[in-house]
Design an enzyme around this catalytic site. Structure first.
Site, PDB file in Angstrom:
ATOM      1  N   LYS A 234      43.894   7.907   3.226  1.00 46.24           N
ATOM      2  CA  LYS A 234      44.000   9.096   4.090  1.00 46.24           C
ATOM      3  C   LYS A 234      45.460   9.204   4.530  1.00 46.24           C
ATOM      4  CE  LYS A 234      40.905  11.275   7.506  1.00 46.24           C
ATOM      5  NZ  LYS A 234      40.822  12.550   6.830  1.00 46.24           N
TER       6      LYS A 234
ATOM      7  N   TYR B  69      46.375   8.436   8.592  1.00 50.24           N
ATOM      8  CA  TYR B  69      45.766   9.006   9.803  1.00 50.24           C
ATOM      9  C   TYR B  69      44.251   8.906   9.755  1.00 50.24           C
ATOM     10  CZ  TYR B  69      44.151  13.273   7.449  1.00 50.24           C
ATOM     11  OH  TYR B  69      43.483  14.170   6.638  1.00 50.24           O
TER      12      TYR B  69
ATOM     13  N   LEU C 208      38.253  10.800  -0.960  1.00 54.74           N
ATOM     14  CA  LEU C 208      38.243  10.005   0.256  1.00 54.74           C
ATOM     15  C   LEU C 208      36.788   9.594   0.487  1.00 54.74           C
ATOM     16  CD1 LEU C 208      40.125   9.201   2.703  1.00 54.74           C
ATOM     17  CD2 LEU C 208      38.850  10.958   3.936  1.00 54.74           C
TER      18      LEU C 208
ATOM     19  N   GLU D  48      36.365  16.812  -4.229  1.00 57.39           N
ATOM     20  CA  GLU D  48      35.928  16.996  -2.841  1.00 57.39           C
ATOM     21  C   GLU D  48      36.516  18.276  -2.286  1.00 57.39           C
ATOM     22  OE1 GLU D  48      37.568  13.804  -0.423  1.00 57.39           O
ATOM     23  OE2 GLU D  48      39.429  13.844  -1.563  1.00 57.39           O
TER      24      GLU D  48
HETATM   25  N1  PDD Z   1      39.092  15.111   6.966  1.00 57.96           N
HETATM   26  N2  PDD Z   1      37.751  14.340   2.170  1.00 57.96           N
HETATM   27  C1  PDD Z   1      38.921  14.717   2.716  1.00 57.96           C
HETATM   28  C2  PDD Z   1      40.038  15.129   1.820  1.00 57.96           C
HETATM   29  C3  PDD Z   1      39.065  14.730   4.108  1.00 57.96           C
HETATM   30  O1  PDD Z   1      40.241  15.102   4.641  1.00 57.96           O
HETATM   31  C4  PDD Z   1      37.967  14.380   4.936  1.00 57.96           C
HETATM   32  C5  PDD Z   1      38.067  14.355   6.431  1.00 57.96           C
HETATM   33  C6  PDD Z   1      36.765  14.007   4.312  1.00 57.96           C
HETATM   34  C7  PDD Z   1      35.544  13.608   5.084  1.00 57.96           C
HETATM   35  O2  PDD Z   1      35.699  12.357   5.685  1.00 57.96           O
HETATM   36  P1  PDD Z   1      34.940  11.957   7.033  1.00 57.96           P
HETATM   37  O3  PDD Z   1      33.501  12.222   6.826  1.00 57.96           O
HETATM   38  O4  PDD Z   1      35.236  10.522   7.189  1.00 57.96           O
HETATM   39  O5  PDD Z   1      35.516  12.817   8.108  1.00 57.96           O
HETATM   40  C8  PDD Z   1      36.696  13.978   2.933  1.00 57.96           C
HETATM   41  C9  PDD Z   1      39.445  15.072   8.368  1.00 57.96           C
HETATM   42  C10 PDD Z   1      38.344  15.433   9.265  1.00 57.96           C
HETATM   43  C11 PDD Z   1      40.726  15.875   8.567  1.00 57.96           C
HETATM   44  O6  PDD Z   1      41.623  15.725   7.759  1.00 57.96           O
HETATM   45  O7  PDD Z   1      40.827  16.613   9.540  1.00 57.96           O
END
Ligand code: PDD
Length: 282
Positions: free
Chosen positions: A147, A33, A203, A179
């Protein structure tokens, strides 16, 4: 203006979206996703999100049905149809619908789902005041760079944070910071920004990358490296980075103050730079 859905190449109301219980996303979490924000009608950093979707799909040996241009065309159409200037696009691709069997299905086409929902803006007071976080053991698998839909440890971590009166939980794997449950983590020590290096345990956040580039452009030093969990208690600043939260200063970790216990200058500087970056995109 209304929230809308998209299923297998057709736009519809979200109520109309029906997904079979035999969908492998439902049975196995066998899918990937992305979450993309739309500001002023423009999907933010869409190419970066689509590139990561491709990386995730390849990681689970799933062939995406659309090229980036085909995704973009459908996403822009969805944004137009929902009518919101600011909205959140959720994109999910699963391996498809087939009676339950762990093995990959011989013949089956992926299920493609998207939702276009009104964006609920984050309470700006949170960013002004900063948030509390807790640390939790990172019990996730070894490919967190994908993801994937398998988010149970993230769900449990976030819930634990909420129950502890905190905004987010930071995962610790064998004494090392990885993270947050839905964001990346950055720390500041003597004016230098440090963040865990990208590897299979995190991620590679789109926001993370933009922030590191912005920091370098502004003459700030950045360092991608292994960060020990105990360092989190010795730093001047901690902040979180992600698509939905942008830059979020952390003022307490496991009930101990971070630095002065107030949002720090580097977090505030980068938060302002990121806002400026977003405003230049639209
Ligand atoms: N999550 N690490 C994890 C585990 C994440 O799920 C996310 C983002 C990030 C940050 O990635 P980015 O800057 O590309 O949004 C890091 C999304 C927003 C979610 O699961 O809703």
């Amino acid at each position: 203006m209304t929230d809308i859905g998209f299923l297998n190449d057709r736009f519809m109301s979200l109520e109309e979206v029906k997904i079979s219980p035999d969908d492998r996303g439902f049975q196995f979490g066998d899918g990937v996703y992305e979450v993309v924000m739309v500001y002023e009608g423009k999907p933010c950093l869409l190419q970066e999100h689509l590139a990561r979707l491709e990386h995730s799909a390849q990681g689970i040996r799933l062939t995406l049905p659309y090229t980036p241009a085909e995704w973009e065309q459908r996403i822009l159409e969805g944004v137009k149809r929902c009518g919101y200037q600011h909205c959140k696009v959720y994109i999910q691709v699963t391996r498809g619908i087939v009676p339950r069997d762990h093995l990959f299905p011989g013949q089956c086409s992926p299920t493609i789902f998207m939702s276009f929902r009104e964006m609920t803006p984050l309470d700006e007071n949170l960013r002004q005041r900063g948030v509390k976080v807790i640390t939790v053991p990172d019990i996730r698998w070894g490919r967190c760079d994908i993801k994937s839909l398998n988010l149970l440890p993230n769900v449990l971590g976030k819930q634990q944070a909420k129950e502890a009166g905190a905004f987010e939980a930071i995962f610790i794997r064998e004494g090392v910071v990885t993270e947050g449950t839905s964001c990346n983590v950055m720390i500041v020590r003597s004016g230098v920004i440090h963040t865990p290096e990208s590897n299979h345990h995190i991620l590679e956040g789109v926001t993370r990358k933009i922030l590191l580039d912005l920091a370098k452009k502004e003459g700030l030093s950045v360092c991608e490296r292994t960060i020990k969990a105990k360092e989190l208690f010795e730093v001047d600043e901690i902040f979180l980075a992600g698509t939905t939260i942008e830059v979020m200063p952390v003022v307490a970790i496991d009930e101990k103050p971070v630095g002065t216990g107030q949002p720090g200058p580097t977090s505030q500087q980068l938060s302002a730079s990121y806002q400026d970056f977003l405003s230049r995109l639209v």
